[in-house]
Design an enzyme around this catalytic site. Structure first.
Site, PDB file in Angstrom:
ATOM      1  N   CYS A 163      -7.847  44.947  23.263  1.00 44.48           N
ATOM      2  CA  CYS A 163      -6.538  44.444  23.664  1.00 44.48           C
ATOM      3  C   CYS A 163      -5.758  45.536  24.410  1.00 44.48           C
ATOM      4  CB  CYS A 163      -5.790  43.896  22.460  1.00 44.48           C
ATOM      5  SG  CYS A 163      -4.336  42.894  22.891  1.00 44.48           S
TER       6      CYS A 163
ATOM      7  N   HIS B 174      -9.894  39.545  21.546  1.00 44.23           N
ATOM      8  CA  HIS B 174      -9.958  40.125  20.201  1.00 44.23           C
ATOM      9  C   HIS B 174     -11.284  39.747  19.542  1.00 44.23           C
ATOM     10  CE1 HIS B 174      -5.691  41.405  19.742  1.00 44.23           C
ATOM     11  NE2 HIS B 174      -5.501  40.461  20.659  1.00 44.23           N
TER      12      HIS B 174
ATOM     13  N   GLU C  48     -12.316  40.665  16.726  1.00 46.24           N
ATOM     14  CA  GLU C  48     -12.071  40.472  15.289  1.00 46.24           C
ATOM     15  C   GLU C  48     -11.487  39.099  14.973  1.00 46.24           C
ATOM     16  OE1 GLU C  48      -8.392  41.981  17.123  1.00 46.24           O
ATOM     17  OE2 GLU C  48     -10.508  42.529  17.250  1.00 46.24           O
TER      18      GLU C  48
END
Length: 215
Positions: A85, A195, A197
């Site tokens: 990011c 992202h 995650e």
């Protein structure tokens, strides 16, 4: 010998979700994950994850003020490093967000989406920030794309995007009103605007690929 990955905690970013995903990706691999505010641990680690979230000027300031800047630049020169990011945006030369200089590790700028008045296929307006799932086209083969199908879906939250000066540094692109670079790479550095995650199994696959990447 145990390999160590340091997730850099410089006071900014999506640290908890990134670190939890890296820990999960490392399960059973022999890789030790360290979430650290200590520059000496970053210097010692075998590979580095640089998260970031929020305004880039704040992230750059906190990276300097935390004492982590030198250790991150050292890692960028010689170790596998993954930016996420704003951790990706900081790698470039400059950002239009608050007219902020970056780290200058990948030539290029960070630009704001200019989508005012633009309509999507369903007639709705493009919203900035882009929030949600979108496809990533792999511009060329790379070890971090290993086992991840081209045009896979990843999760995005951002108003600004990278514009590398050289096509060879654009590892992935995405369409949102315009085609923009959503993953960059150079030598031992790889970074994503999306992202991993927050991107379910394929995001974990990308983290696993990073933990075993030997550039």
């Amino acid at each position: 010998m145990t390999s160590t990955v340091a997730v850099v905690d410089y006071g900014m970013g999506n640290l908890k979700s990134v670190s939890q995903a890296v820990i999960k990706a490392a399960e059973g691999s022999g890789v030790e994950v360290v979430i650290t505010q200590r520059a000496d641990q970053v210097f010692k680690a075998d590979r580095i994850v640089l998260p970031g979230q929020g305004a880039i000027r704040d992230c750059m300031r906190e990276l300097r003020d935390s004492g982590m800047l030198e250790a991150v630049l050292d890692a960028a020169a010689r170790k596998p490093m993954l930016g996420v990011c704003v951790g990706m945006q900081m790698l470039l030369d400059h950002s239009e967000e608050q007219d902020t200089p970056g780290l200058g590790l990948i030539p290029g700028t960070v630009k704001r989406f200019r989508l005012d008045g633009r309509l999507q296929d369903d007639g709705s307006r493009f919203k900035v920030p882009q929030m949600g799932w979108n496809r990533v086209r792999q511009e060329f083969a790379h070890p971090l794309w290993g086992g991840i199908p081209d045009e896979s879906w990843f999760y995005f939250v951002h108003s600004f995007h990278a514009a590398p000066s050289e096509v060879r540094h654009s590892a992935g692109t995405t369409e949102y009103g315009e085609r923009f670079t959503s993953a960059v790479t150079r030598d031992n550095i790889f970074a994503t605007q999306f992202h991993p995650e927050k991107s379910a199994d394929l995001g974990l696959a990308l983290y696993r690929n990073f933990l075993h990447w030997m550039p």
